[in-house]
Design a protein around this motif. Structure first.
Motif, PDB file in Angstrom:
ATOM      1  N   GLN A   1      -2.267   2.192 -11.103  1.00 53.23           N
ATOM      2  CA  GLN A   1      -2.330   1.144 -12.126  1.00 53.23           C
ATOM      3  C   GLN A   1      -2.127  -0.245 -11.501  1.00 53.23           C
ATOM      4  N   GLU A   2      -1.217  -0.358 -10.525  1.00 53.81           N
ATOM      5  CA  GLU A   2      -1.003  -1.643  -9.858  1.00 53.81           C
ATOM      6  C   GLU A   2      -2.233  -2.052  -9.048  1.00 53.81           C
ATOM      7  N   TRP A   3      -2.875  -1.098  -8.372  1.00 53.74           N
ATOM      8  CA  TRP A   3      -4.097  -1.406  -7.630  1.00 53.74           C
ATOM      9  C   TRP A   3      -5.215  -1.818  -8.570  1.00 53.74           C
ATOM     10  N   ARG A   4      -5.368  -1.126  -9.680  1.00 55.68           N
ATOM     11  CA  ARG A   4      -6.390  -1.474 -10.665  1.00 55.68           C
ATOM     12  C   ARG A   4      -6.181  -2.897 -11.167  1.00 55.68           C
ATOM     13  N   ARG A   5      -4.934  -3.231 -11.496  1.00 56.54           N
ATOM     14  CA  ARG A   5      -4.602  -4.573 -11.975  1.00 56.54           C
ATOM     15  C   ARG A   5      -4.933  -5.617 -10.906  1.00 56.54           C
TER      16      ARG A   5
ATOM     17  N   PRO B   1       0.801  -1.226   0.000  1.00 53.94           N
ATOM     18  CA  PRO B   1       0.000   0.000   0.000  1.00 53.94           C
ATOM     19  C   PRO B   1       0.835   1.279   0.000  1.00 53.94           C
ATOM     20  N   THR B   2       2.056   1.222   0.502  1.00 55.83           N
ATOM     21  CA  THR B   2       2.865   2.434   0.579  1.00 55.83           C
ATOM     22  C   THR B   2       3.564   2.778  -0.728  1.00 55.83           C
ATOM     23  N   THR B   3       3.712   1.799  -1.621  1.00 52.67           N
ATOM     24  CA  THR B   3       4.458   2.054  -2.854  1.00 52.67           C
ATOM     25  C   THR B   3       3.681   1.765  -4.132  1.00 52.67           C
ATOM     26  N   ALA B   4       2.507   1.153  -4.032  1.00 54.30           N
ATOM     27  CA  ALA B   4       1.755   0.758  -5.235  1.00 54.30           C
ATOM     28  C   ALA B   4       1.172   1.966  -5.962  1.00 54.30           C
TER      29      ALA B   4
END
Length: 83
Positions: free
Chosen positions: A35-39, A29-32
């Protein structure tokens, strides 16, 4: 009727469980990035064959566990607890 092997309660009817989704690693959560969360949240592999899934035993021990299930014939290969 499909039976799922709960590691705590034994084999039970699938109606006692809730499918959580593909077992995959959650982004940091601190670096995502967005786009990474969507994926992570919306893109799923959905293969025909063996896949690792997370299930919740709501009508039994109320624990999460992972299984490998063949999506073609619903055969279950392994089961284990999740953290």
């Amino acid at each position: 009727m499909m039976l799922l092997p709960c590691p705590n309660c034994g084999a039970r009817n699938v109606s006692e469980f809730r499918y959580v989704g593909e077992a995959k690693t959650r982004p940091d959560p601190t670096t995502a990035t967005p786009q990474e969360w969507r994926r992570h949240l919306y893109l799923h592999r959905n293969p025909a064959g063996w896949t690792r899934e997370t299930w919740y035993h709501g009508s039994g021990c109320r624990r999460y566990f992972a299984i490998e299930r063949n999506t073609v014939d619903n055969a279950v290969r392994t089961a284990g607890a999740t953290s």
